[in-house]
Enzyme design. Structure first.
Site, PDB file in Angstrom:
ATOM      1  N   HIS A 177      -9.238  -2.524   7.752  1.00  0.00           N
ATOM      2  CA  HIS A 177      -8.804  -1.302   7.074  1.00  0.00           C
ATOM      3  C   HIS A 177      -9.213  -1.339   5.605  1.00  0.00           C
ATOM      4  O   HIS A 177      -9.671  -2.368   5.087  1.00  0.00           O
ATOM      5  CB  HIS A 177      -7.297  -1.129   7.231  1.00  0.00           C
ATOM      6  CG  HIS A 177      -6.860   0.297   7.366  1.00  0.00           C
ATOM      7  ND1 HIS A 177      -6.360   1.018   6.309  1.00  0.00           N
ATOM      8  CD2 HIS A 177      -6.861   1.137   8.429  1.00  0.00           C
ATOM      9  CE1 HIS A 177      -6.052   2.238   6.723  1.00  0.00           C
ATOM     10  NE2 HIS A 177      -6.349   2.338   8.006  1.00  0.00           N
ATOM     11  N   ASP A 230       2.377   2.345   3.506  1.00  0.00           N
ATOM     12  CA  ASP A 230       1.636   3.582   3.285  1.00  0.00           C
ATOM     13  C   ASP A 230       1.724   4.510   4.488  1.00  0.00           C
ATOM     14  O   ASP A 230       1.921   5.719   4.342  1.00  0.00           O
ATOM     15  CB  ASP A 230       0.173   3.241   2.995  1.00  0.00           C
ATOM     16  CG  ASP A 230      -0.654   4.455   2.625  1.00  0.00           C
ATOM     17  OD1 ASP A 230      -0.347   5.087   1.602  1.00  0.00           O
ATOM     18  OD2 ASP A 230      -1.622   4.769   3.354  1.00  0.00           O
ATOM     19  N   ASP A 270       0.826  -1.198   0.000  1.00  0.00           N
ATOM     20  CA  ASP A 270       0.000   0.000   0.000  1.00  0.00           C
ATOM     21  C   ASP A 270       0.871   1.263   0.000  1.00  0.00           C
ATOM     22  O   ASP A 270       1.766   1.409   0.812  1.00  0.00           O
ATOM     23  CB  ASP A 270      -0.907  -0.004   1.237  1.00  0.00           C
ATOM     24  CG  ASP A 270      -2.081   0.944   1.104  1.00  0.00           C
ATOM     25  OD1 ASP A 270      -1.855   2.142   0.869  1.00  0.00           O
ATOM     26  OD2 ASP A 270      -3.226   0.485   1.242  1.00  0.00           O
ATOM     27  N   THR A 294      -7.924  -1.448   2.503  1.00  0.00           N
ATOM     28  CA  THR A 294      -7.495  -2.349   1.440  1.00  0.00           C
ATOM     29  C   THR A 294      -8.021  -3.767   1.604  1.00  0.00           C
ATOM     30  O   THR A 294      -8.603  -4.316   0.657  1.00  0.00           O
ATOM     31  CB  THR A 294      -5.971  -2.313   1.295  1.00  0.00           C
ATOM     32  OG1 THR A 294      -5.558  -0.961   1.042  1.00  0.00           O
ATOM     33  CG2 THR A 294      -5.509  -3.186   0.148  1.00  0.00           C
ATOM     34  N   HIS A 337      -1.533   2.938  -5.066  1.00  0.00           N
ATOM     35  CA  HIS A 337      -1.203   4.316  -5.428  1.00  0.00           C
ATOM     36  C   HIS A 337       0.198   4.622  -4.922  1.00  0.00           C
ATOM     37  O   HIS A 337       0.718   3.936  -4.040  1.00  0.00           O
ATOM     38  CB  HIS A 337      -2.195   5.305  -4.810  1.00  0.00           C
ATOM     39  CG  HIS A 337      -2.423   5.084  -3.342  1.00  0.00           C
ATOM     40  ND1 HIS A 337      -1.469   5.385  -2.379  1.00  0.00           N
ATOM     41  CD2 HIS A 337      -3.470   4.554  -2.669  1.00  0.00           C
ATOM     42  CE1 HIS A 337      -1.938   5.063  -1.188  1.00  0.00           C
ATOM     43  NE2 HIS A 337      -3.143   4.545  -1.330  1.00  0.00           N
ATOM     44  N   SER A 387      -7.068   4.666  -0.600  1.00  0.00           N
ATOM     45  CA  SER A 387      -6.940   3.207  -0.618  1.00  0.00           C
ATOM     46  C   SER A 387      -8.282   2.507  -0.762  1.00  0.00           C
ATOM     47  O   SER A 387      -8.353   1.419  -1.337  1.00  0.00           O
ATOM     48  CB  SER A 387      -6.239   2.725   0.648  1.00  0.00           C
ATOM     49  OG  SER A 387      -4.903   3.150   0.678  1.00  0.00           O
ATOM     50  N   GLU A 428      -1.488  -7.662   2.172  1.00  0.00           N
ATOM     51  CA  GLU A 428      -1.210  -6.227   2.106  1.00  0.00           C
ATOM     52  C   GLU A 428      -0.087  -5.817   3.053  1.00  0.00           C
ATOM     53  O   GLU A 428      -0.131  -6.116   4.249  1.00  0.00           O
ATOM     54  CB  GLU A 428      -2.456  -5.426   2.483  1.00  0.00           C
ATOM     55  CG  GLU A 428      -2.229  -3.918   2.356  1.00  0.00           C
ATOM     56  CD  GLU A 428      -3.145  -3.073   3.230  1.00  0.00           C
ATOM     57  OE1 GLU A 428      -3.237  -1.862   2.954  1.00  0.00           O
ATOM     58  OE2 GLU A 428      -3.746  -3.596   4.183  1.00  0.00           O
ATOM     59  N   HIS A 439       3.329   8.332   4.481  1.00  0.00           N
ATOM     60  CA  HIS A 439       2.642   9.535   4.958  1.00  0.00           C
ATOM     61  C   HIS A 439       3.501  10.289   5.976  1.00  0.00           C
ATOM     62  O   HIS A 439       3.518  11.523   5.993  1.00  0.00           O
ATOM     63  CB  HIS A 439       1.309   9.156   5.613  1.00  0.00           C
ATOM     64  CG  HIS A 439       0.188   8.943   4.658  1.00  0.00           C
ATOM     65  ND1 HIS A 439      -0.279   9.932   3.812  1.00  0.00           N
ATOM     66  CD2 HIS A 439      -0.589   7.846   4.421  1.00  0.00           C
ATOM     67  CE1 HIS A 439      -1.295   9.462   3.091  1.00  0.00           C
ATOM     68  NE2 HIS A 439      -1.495   8.203   3.432  1.00  0.00           N
ATOM     69  N   HIS A 460      -0.870  10.923  -1.054  1.00  0.00           N
ATOM     70  CA  HIS A 460      -0.947  10.068  -2.238  1.00  0.00           C
ATOM     71  C   HIS A 460      -0.643  10.858  -3.508  1.00  0.00           C
ATOM     72  O   HIS A 460      -0.842  12.069  -3.556  1.00  0.00           O
ATOM     73  CB  HIS A 460      -2.338   9.451  -2.351  1.00  0.00           C
ATOM     74  CG  HIS A 460      -2.703   8.565  -1.201  1.00  0.00           C
ATOM     75  ND1 HIS A 460      -3.935   7.957  -1.088  1.00  0.00           N
ATOM     76  CD2 HIS A 460      -2.002   8.171  -0.109  1.00  0.00           C
ATOM     77  CE1 HIS A 460      -3.979   7.241   0.020  1.00  0.00           C
ATOM     78  NE2 HIS A 460      -2.809   7.362   0.638  1.00  0.00           N
TER      79      HIS A 460
END
Length: 466
Positions: A148, A281, A47, A150, A324, A97, A276, A285, A423
Site C-alpha cells: 500500500h 485511515d 495513517d 505508505t 494527514h 498517502s 504504519e 474514511h 483527508h
C-alpha cells in the site's frame, strides 16, 4: 447471548492494554542521555490520524482503564520533542498517502497518487534504499497491504500507487530484510493477473515466508522475512480481538512490531523501519468510530514497544506522526462516550451482518448486543431503507455498507461527530524521542523529514535513481 455475558471482559483488557505502565508521564524512562548519532530509526505513522483521533483514543483508555496512551504519556512527561508538520503534496494542499509518504521517503513533494516520482519525472532514491546501502537492516510493518501507499513510499519509485502487483515484484528485487502486513492478493499466483507466484519466488530467494501469527512468532531472524497475514488489508483491531479464530491466526500491529524490532536489531550496523497503523485511515474514511479508536490504540501499543526499545537502547530515534488528517472526528457529548467502552465490533462488521431480510427487532437486538447502542425505531428504519437501495459507502475493499449513514445515526448515542469523509489539509502532530530529536524545530515541512532522518543517522543522501 446475554450482553452481560458477552461483555464480561472488556475489549480493552483483551487487546492487552493492561501492560501500559500507568505511571508513564510521571516517571523518567531508563535512558535520557542519548548518543550523538542514531544507530536505528523507527518511524511510526498512524495513517489519517486527525488530532481528534489521538485525543479520543487517549480519553477512551484513561476513562475505561485509568491509563494514559503511550504517545500522550511522552508528551505529559516531557520526554518527547513535539512539533507541527504540514502535509501538502506538490499539486494540492490536501495530500494523499502516496504523496505524503513520498515526502518523507524521497525528500521531495510529488503529485498525489505518485510514489517517489516527481512532477518533472524525478526519481529520488527512497530512504530505505539509502539505509540499506549504508549497511543497515531495513523493513516495513503495516496493518494494510504491505504494498500500500505508505510502506511503498519508503521503498520504491512508482508512478501510480495503484500498481501494487508491480510494487510486490519490486520488493523481491530490493531484497529488504523484513516486510510484514496484509496483501496476499498481490503475491499469490491465483490472485495475480499474470499468475506469477511471488510467494514461491521469495522463498527461492532465501526468504522466510510466513502466513500466520504462529509462524511469525517462530522466526529467529536467520533469513529475510516476508510476512503476509490477510488477502487485503488486515482486520480491524476490535474485530480481531473479539474473534478467537482471527486472533489466533492474525498478529496485532504490536506483535508484528515487536518481532520486527527483534529481528532487525540483530544487525550490528543498526536498522531503519517504518511501522504504519494503516487502518486508522480506512476507519476515518468510513466514519467508523469503534474501528478508528481501537485501531489507534492498537497503533499506540506499537508506539510503546518502539519507545521501550529506544529508552533501553539509547541509540534509537523514534518518530511518531501521521501523513494527514482524515474526517476530523471529535467528541461533542462526553456523557455518551462510555458506550464505546464495551463495543465489541466495528461498524463495518456489524453492518455487513445485516440484510434487507432482517426485521427491525432483529436489527435492534443485534446492534445492542455487539455495540451496546439502543437505536430508535426511526433510526433503524432509516438504516434498513439503505439496504434496499444501492450503497457505495464502502472504501478500500470494505463491504458496500451504509457506513456514513450509520455514523450519523450513532452521533446521538456516542457523541462523536465527523467533519467529513476524506483527508484534510490540517497541520499534524509530530513527535520524536532519541538521538537527533533535540534538533526538531517547532514547525517543519513534511519533505524535510527525509534529510532529518539521514542526518540523525549520519547516512549520506544518495542522488541516483533507485
Amino acid at each position: 447471548m446475554k450482553r452481560r455475558e458477552f461483555f464480561s471482559k472488556s475489549m480493552l483488557a483483551s487487546i492487552g492494554f493492561g501492560v501500559v505502565n500507568p505511571t508513564l508521564g510521571l516517571s523518567k524512562p531508563p535512558v535520557r542521555t542519548f548518543r550523538k548519532q542514531a544507530k536505528n530509526i523507527i518511524f511510526l505513522v498512524s495513517d489519517g490520524m486527525s488530532t481528534g483521533t489521538l485525543t479520543m483514543a487517549d480519553l477512551l483508555l484513561r476513562q475505561k482503564e485509568g491509563k494514559k496512551s503511550r504517545w500522550m504519556s511522552y508528551y505529559l512527561g516531557g520526554f518527547a520533542k513535539r512539533a507541527l508538520m504540514d502535509t501538502a503534496s506538490s499539486n494540492s494542499l490536501v495530500t494523499d498517502s502516496a504523496a505524503a509518504g513520498s515526502s518523507w521517503g524521497g525528500g521531495m513533494r510529488v503529485p498525489n497518487g505518485s510514489l517517489n516520482v516527481g512532477p518533472k519525472g524525478e526519481l529520488p532514491v527512497p530512504i530505505l534504499q539509502k539505509f540499506k546501502h549504508a549497511g543497515k537492516s531495513v523493513g516495513c510493518v503495516t496493518s494494510v497491504q504491505i504494498t500500500h501507499a505508505t510502506p511503498a513510499s519508503f521503498c520504491v519509485n512508482e508512478k501510480s500507487r495503484s500498481a501494487m502487483p508491480e510494487i510486490a515484484a519490486k520488493y523481491l528485487e530490493l531484497e529488504f530484510d523484513l516486510m510484514m502486513g496484509g496483501g496476499a492478493e498481490v503475491f499469490d499466483a491465483s490472485m495475480r493477473k499474470d499468475k506469477r507466484d511471488l510467494f514461491g519466488a521469495f522463498q527461492k530467494a532465501g526468504f522466510s515466508v510466513v502466513r500466520d501469527r504462529d509462524q511469525m512468532m517462530d522466526l529467529n531472524g536467520d533469513k529475510p522475512v516476508l510476512g503476509v497475514y490477510s488477502e487485503g488489508g488486515m482486520p480491524y483491531a476490535i474485530d480481531r480481538e473479539n474473534d478467537p479464530e482471527l486472533k489466533k491466526k492474525v498478529p496485532s500491529l504490536a506483535e508484528m512490531s515487536r518481532k520486527a524490532i527483534e529481528i532487525l536489531s540483530q544487525n550490528p550496523k543498526g536498522f531503519a523501519m517504518q511501522i504504519e497503523g494503516g487502518k486508522v485511515d480506512w476507519a476515518a474514511h468510513a466514519n467508523d468510530a469503534p474501528a478508528l479508536l481501537y485501531d489507534q490504540l492498537d497503533f499506540d501499543e506499537a508506539v510503546g514497544i518502539a519507545l521501550d526499545f529506544a529508552a533501553k537502547d539509547g541509540e534509537t530515534l523514534v518518530i511518531m506522526t501521521t501523513d494527514h488528517g482524515n474526517a476530523n472526528p471529535g467528541l461533542f457529548a462526553a456523557d455518551k462516550f462510555s458506550r464505546l467502552y464495551t463495543t465489541s465490533h466495528s461498524n463495518e462488521w456489524v453492518l455487513s451482518q445485516l440484510s434487507p431480510d432482517n426485521t427491525a427487532g432483529q436489527v435492534a437486538d443485534f446492534i445492542e448486543t455487539y455495540q451496546g447502542l439502543q437505536l430508535k425505531k426511526e433510526e433503524i428504519d432509516a438504516l434498513m431503507k439503505s439496504y434496499r437501495g444501492t450503497s457505495t459507502d464502502g472504501l478500500y475493499g470494505s463491504t458496500k455498507v451504509p457506513n456514513h449513514l450509520y455514523a450519523q445515526l450513532q452521533y446521538a448515542h456516542t457523541g462523536i461527530g465527523w467533519a467529513g469523509t476524506g483527508h484534510s489539509a490540517d497541520h499534524v502532530e509530530l513527535a520524536m524521542y532519541g538521538p537527533g530529536s533535540e534538533n526538531l524545530p517547532a514547525y517543519i515541512e513534511n519533505y524535510k523529514l527525509h534529510n532529518f532522518m539521514l542526518d540523525a543517522a549520519h547516512v549520506p543522501a544518495l542522488t541516483y535513481a533507485g
